[in-house]
Design an enzyme around this catalytic site. Structure first.
Site, PDB file in Angstrom:
ATOM      1  N   LYS A  65     -15.413  19.772 -24.614  1.00 44.25           N
ATOM      2  CA  LYS A  65     -14.545  18.642 -24.994  1.00 44.25           C
ATOM      3  C   LYS A  65     -14.243  17.678 -23.842  1.00 44.25           C
ATOM      4  O   LYS A  65     -13.919  16.523 -24.068  1.00 44.25           O
ATOM      5  CB  LYS A  65     -13.211  19.170 -25.537  1.00 44.25           C
ATOM      6  CG  LYS A  65     -13.314  19.747 -26.917  1.00 44.25           C
ATOM      7  CD  LYS A  65     -11.982  20.260 -27.370  1.00 44.25           C
ATOM      8  CE  LYS A  65     -12.006  20.475 -28.872  1.00 44.25           C
ATOM      9  NZ  LYS A  65     -10.684  20.405 -29.465  1.00 44.25           N
ATOM     10  N   ASP A 101      -7.967  14.318 -33.813  1.00 45.89           N
ATOM     11  CA  ASP A 101      -6.861  15.253 -34.041  1.00 45.89           C
ATOM     12  C   ASP A 101      -5.543  14.547 -34.356  1.00 45.89           C
ATOM     13  O   ASP A 101      -4.751  15.036 -35.149  1.00 45.89           O
ATOM     14  CB  ASP A 101      -6.658  16.154 -32.810  1.00 45.89           C
ATOM     15  CG  ASP A 101      -7.677  17.276 -32.760  1.00 45.89           C
ATOM     16  OD1 ASP A 101      -8.272  17.595 -33.809  1.00 45.89           O
ATOM     17  OD2 ASP A 101      -7.889  17.820 -31.662  1.00 45.89           O
ATOM     18  N   GLY A 129       0.466  21.707 -23.328  1.00 47.20           N
ATOM     19  CA  GLY A 129      -0.939  21.897 -22.956  1.00 47.20           C
ATOM     20  C   GLY A 129      -1.820  20.834 -23.595  1.00 47.20           C
ATOM     21  O   GLY A 129      -1.330  19.809 -24.088  1.00 47.20           O
ATOM     22  N   GLY A 239      -0.649  24.564 -40.388  1.00 46.94           N
ATOM     23  CA  GLY A 239      -1.581  23.811 -39.548  1.00 46.94           C
ATOM     24  C   GLY A 239      -2.999  23.672 -40.097  1.00 46.94           C
ATOM     25  O   GLY A 239      -3.815  22.954 -39.520  1.00 46.94           O
TER      26      GLY A 239
HETATM   27  P1  ATR Z   1      -3.967  24.336 -25.379  1.00 48.20           P
HETATM   28  O1  ATR Z   1      -5.076  23.506 -24.839  1.00 48.20           O
HETATM   29  O2  ATR Z   1      -4.351  25.122 -26.612  1.00 48.20           O
HETATM   30  O3  ATR Z   1      -2.697  23.569 -25.577  1.00 48.20           O
HETATM   31  P2  ATR Z   1      -2.970  25.383 -22.885  1.00 48.20           P
HETATM   32  O4  ATR Z   1      -3.287  24.097 -22.239  1.00 48.20           O
HETATM   33  O5  ATR Z   1      -3.290  26.667 -22.180  1.00 48.20           O
HETATM   34  O6  ATR Z   1      -3.712  25.494 -24.288  1.00 48.20           O
HETATM   35  O7  ATR Z   1      -1.422  25.369 -23.291  1.00 48.20           O
HETATM   36  C1  ATR Z   1      -0.793  26.452 -23.870  1.00 48.20           C
HETATM   37  C2  ATR Z   1       0.645  26.086 -24.147  1.00 48.20           C
HETATM   38  O8  ATR Z   1       1.301  27.209 -24.744  1.00 48.20           O
HETATM   39  C3  ATR Z   1       1.436  25.739 -22.878  1.00 48.20           C
HETATM   40  O9  ATR Z   1       2.412  24.794 -23.206  1.00 48.20           O
HETATM   41  C4  ATR Z   1       2.065  27.107 -22.539  1.00 48.20           C
HETATM   42  O10 ATR Z   1       3.240  27.034 -21.758  1.00 48.20           O
HETATM   43  P3  ATR Z   1       3.148  27.020 -20.134  1.00 48.20           P
HETATM   44  O11 ATR Z   1       2.769  25.619 -19.758  1.00 48.20           O
HETATM   45  O12 ATR Z   1       4.516  27.385 -19.683  1.00 48.20           O
HETATM   46  O13 ATR Z   1       2.092  28.024 -19.766  1.00 48.20           O
HETATM   47  C5  ATR Z   1       2.398  27.610 -23.916  1.00 48.20           C
HETATM   48  N1  ATR Z   1       2.557  29.067 -23.946  1.00 48.20           N
HETATM   49  C6  ATR Z   1       1.575  29.985 -23.851  1.00 48.20           C
HETATM   50  N2  ATR Z   1       2.100  31.236 -23.885  1.00 48.20           N
HETATM   51  C7  ATR Z   1       3.448  31.090 -23.989  1.00 48.20           C
HETATM   52  C8  ATR Z   1       4.556  31.998 -24.076  1.00 48.20           C
HETATM   53  N3  ATR Z   1       4.367  33.325 -24.066  1.00 48.20           N
HETATM   54  N4  ATR Z   1       5.801  31.491 -24.189  1.00 48.20           N
HETATM   55  C9  ATR Z   1       6.006  30.140 -24.221  1.00 48.20           C
HETATM   56  N5  ATR Z   1       5.002  29.237 -24.126  1.00 48.20           N
HETATM   57  C10 ATR Z   1       3.739  29.703 -24.029  1.00 48.20           C
END
Ligand code: ATR
Length: 276
Positions: A65, A101, A129, A239
């Protein structure tokens, strides 16, 4: 025959061939849509095939991507902001990269919760993220007055709010308690919810009765967040519709027909998800 694709690695579990195959059959279009496994070091070679006229375009998923950006002739403005391409279109011999998206997110809500963007109120987006970006662009483009980004790592939410153009602010997840009463829409874009994981301490009762709760996670279809929201008497949208609606602009561009997202199509995908 017009041919389209989804490229990624791995690609075996993509739902896109089922979705586009259903539309090709429904609209009696002579075309094909295939999943093609493309390793990262084969992406260049694949784009050469695409440019040679073998395909009308296709979808791009992980891990391509971002890498595909440098191989496109044109990138749509929103796509640059979102920072990921999910749809490729060959147009006048040019390779155009776009991200559908944000359209998919808004179209799903338009279908399942008409008027969602007309209510006076703010939005809360959980997660900062890659997946959050399309949702944030969609909310801003629909004129939502203020959008709070809440994230476990607060600094990432603050940085994202500063980076994107729009009425955003970034906070820690714990700020939900204070912010909820002014929100009309809550969106989860974080990976919480996948495989049944849930947020701790998210007092959904602080949201107004009229608020909408939606999740971009669709495995499970009803995430713990949506279950909790239903228990609190709030309207919810799952979703899966975003996945279905994000596919519409690509299909239209490649095959010339704007396809419909119907209950029958939803059921087809739900059955497939149940089997996997
Ligand atoms: P994506 O591209 O799917 O958004 P990513 O960039 O890895 O994947 O982002 C994952 C998101 O889920 C982030 O906002 C992450 O929070 P952090 O920035 O603090 O890591 C969030 N996330 C993942 N696991 C989490 C958890 N156990 N509790 C709260 N937030 C979580």
């Amino acid at each position: 025959m017009k041919k389209a694709f989804v490229i990624g690695h791995p690609i075996a579990h993509s739902l896109s061939p089922l979705l586009h195959g259903y539309w090709l059959e429904k609209y009696k279009i002579e075309g094909r849509y295939d999943a093609i496994n493309v390793f990262p070091d084969e992406l260049n070679q694949f784009v050469t095939r695409l440019r040679s006229g073998e395909f009308v375009g296709g979808n791009v998923t992980l891990p391509h991507k971002h890498a595909i950006f440098g191989l496109c002739d044109e990138i749509e403005t929103d796509t640059r902001i979102i920072g990921a391409v999910n749809t490729l279109i060959m147009r006048d011999n040019k390779l155009v990269g776009s991200n559908t998206d944000q359209l998919g997110f808004a179209a799903n809500l338009d279908q399942m919760a008409p008027g969602w963007d007309k209510k006076k109120g703010e939005a809360i987006v959980l997660g900062a993220g890659g997946a959050a970006r399309a949702v944030l662009v969609a909310l801003a483009s629909r004129g939502i007055s203020h959008i709070h980004i809440l994230n476990r790592t607060a600094q990432k939410a603050i940085d994202l709010a500063n980076e994107l153009p729009g009425p955003f602010s970034g906070h820690a997840l714990t700020h939900f308690t204070q912010l909820a009463s002014d929100a009309q829409i809550l969106v989860n874009t974080s990976s919480i919810g996948m495989h049944g994981t849930r947020f701790e301490d998210l007092p959904l009762n602080n949201l107004p009765r009229s608020a909408l709760v939606t999740d971009i996670v669709y495995t499970p279809l009803i995430t713990p967040l949506l279950k909790d929201a239903q228990k609190a008497g709030l309207k919810t949208v799952d979703g899966l519709g975003m996945l279905l609606h994000q596919a519409v602009p690509g299909f239209k561009a490649w095959f010339g027909t704007r396809p419909e997202v119907t209950t029958e199509l939803r059921e087809l995908l739900i059955n497939k998800l149940r089997q996997s």
